[in-house]
Design an enzyme around this catalytic site. Structure first.
Site, PDB file in Angstrom:
ATOM      1  N   ASP A 205       0.861  -1.190   0.000  1.00 49.18           N
ATOM      2  CA  ASP A 205       0.000   0.000   0.000  1.00 49.18           C
ATOM      3  C   ASP A 205       0.890   1.230   0.000  1.00 49.18           C
ATOM      4  OD1 ASP A 205      -2.119   1.702   0.104  1.00 49.18           O
ATOM      5  OD2 ASP A 205      -2.987   0.891   1.940  1.00 49.18           O
ATOM      6  N   ILE A 206       1.257   1.691  -1.217  1.00 50.07           N
ATOM      7  CA  ILE A 206       2.214   2.798  -1.333  1.00 50.07           C
ATOM      8  C   ILE A 206       1.582   4.065  -1.913  1.00 50.07           C
ATOM      9  CG2 ILE A 206       4.090   1.126  -1.575  1.00 50.07           C
ATOM     10  CD1 ILE A 206       4.280   1.972  -4.537  1.00 50.07           C
ATOM     11  N   LYS A 207       0.474   3.939  -2.634  1.00 47.33           N
ATOM     12  CA  LYS A 207      -0.302   5.071  -3.170  1.00 47.33           C
ATOM     13  C   LYS A 207       0.569   6.120  -3.856  1.00 47.33           C
ATOM     14  CE  LYS A 207      -4.235   4.712   0.009  1.00 47.33           C
ATOM     15  NZ  LYS A 207      -3.764   3.695   0.967  1.00 47.33           N
ATOM     16  N   ARG A 208       1.488   5.676  -4.686  1.00 50.05           N
ATOM     17  CA  ARG A 208       2.347   6.611  -5.413  1.00 50.05           C
ATOM     18  C   ARG A 208       1.597   7.227  -6.595  1.00 50.05           C
ATOM     19  NH1 ARG A 208       4.907   6.075  -1.118  1.00 50.05           N
ATOM     20  NH2 ARG A 208       7.072   5.348  -1.053  1.00 50.05           N
TER      21      ARG A 208
END
Length: 303
Positions: A103-106
């Protein structure tokens, strides 16, 4: 990646993903004391406590769930030591046969997007040597900057059998401030859903689902139902269950008629389940396991 995830969901008869989003107040005192005795109340000590805690959770649930979802921010706040705990958590979970959703939401463009993508789901080039760094199976990304911010990730999905979950309709209360805006007669979240469906068309696996999925919050069930129609072949990563207020009944619309199509996240409801008065800190792993079993029963009751 998506075919592996679907196979694991079917094998374990459980569409649950455990969010490994540790905070120090979630970690039992005896684990923190051990870590702090070795490394002090430092970023290294906090990161070691997270890793010890995560291993206990993973050991307790790995035979029950198909995947885990570590949230990078919880680790990143502690700098290099935290990132190392993130990487070691991924390695440990993979040894236990779990699918990893980072879960990095880049969200960025050009070479920056390529760098994020290569580091997380591709390979980085070091003077003609290729190295795997984070090794997630799938990651979350933000599509706000448009297709050129998504394309590098799609390329690595093709090249390395990885997956994406693209933010479409998030579970937070104020998501509608932007995501519900009407654009040319249609809500923005629907427009993004149509784009995700389009982007995923060439990456549909044997399971009938695309390697390109969507983050769709369970707290907005009517919108989720609309998005299920728009994206029949895109797997949904569904946050919002439990601690954020959504019930199994709310998220039923995220699934297709085949009982597939969604994987449901629970973080603190599982990893902090031992805070229920019936458990002690020493039972943190046992409590997590029982929380997974209860969640599995709850989800199966509506599928």
């Amino acid at each position: 990646m998506i075919d592996i995830l679907v196979k694991e969901i079917q094998k374990k008869d459980n569409p649950t993903v455990v969010g490994l989003d540790p905070r120090l107040n979630f970690v039992p005192t005896f684990i923190k004391e051990e870590a702090f005795e070795k490394f002090g109340k430092t970023p290294k000590g906090a990161s070691e406590a997270f890793l010890m805690f995560n291993k206990g959770i993973i050991d307790a649930v790995s035979d029950l769930v198909p995947a885990v979802k570590p949230q990078v921010a919880m680790y990143e706040q502690y700098g290099a030591e935290g990132i190392n705990a993130y990487i070691e958590t991924i390695k440990y979970a993979k040894k236990k046969g779990l699918v990893i959703i980072g879960d990095i939401k880049r969200g960025d463009i050009a070479t920056t997007a390529e760098a994020y993508s290569d580091g997380h789901i591709g390979k980085v080039d070091i003077e003609d040597e290729q190295c795997i760094v984070y090794d997630e199976d799938s990651i979350t990304i933000n599509p706000y900057l448009g297709y050129d911010s998504v394309e590098p990730y799609i390329n690595n999905c093709k090249n390395f059998n990885r997956g994406l979950f693209i933010l479409v309709k998030t579970s937070n209360p104020n998501s509608g401030e932007i995501q519900d805006l009407i654009v040319e007669g249609e809500a923005l979240y629907k427009r993004v859903g149509r784009l995700v469906n389009k982007w995923g068309e060439e990456l549909i696996g044997n399971s009938g689902y695309s390697q390109i999925g969507a983050v769709v919050g369970a707290t907005h069930s009517s919108q989720a139902e609309e998005l299920r129609e728009i994206m029949p072949n895109n797997y949904f990563l569904v946050p919002g269950y439990g601690a954020q207020g959504a019930t199994a009944k709310d998220l039923k619309v995220c699934f297709n008629k085949d009982g597939l199509g969604a994987i449901v996240n629970s973080s603190r409801g599982i990893i902090a389940a031992y805070k229920n008065a019936k458990y002690t800190e020493l039972q943190f792993a046992e409590a997590a396991r029982e929380a997974v079993i209860e969640m599995q029963k709850d989800l199966k009751s509506v599928l």
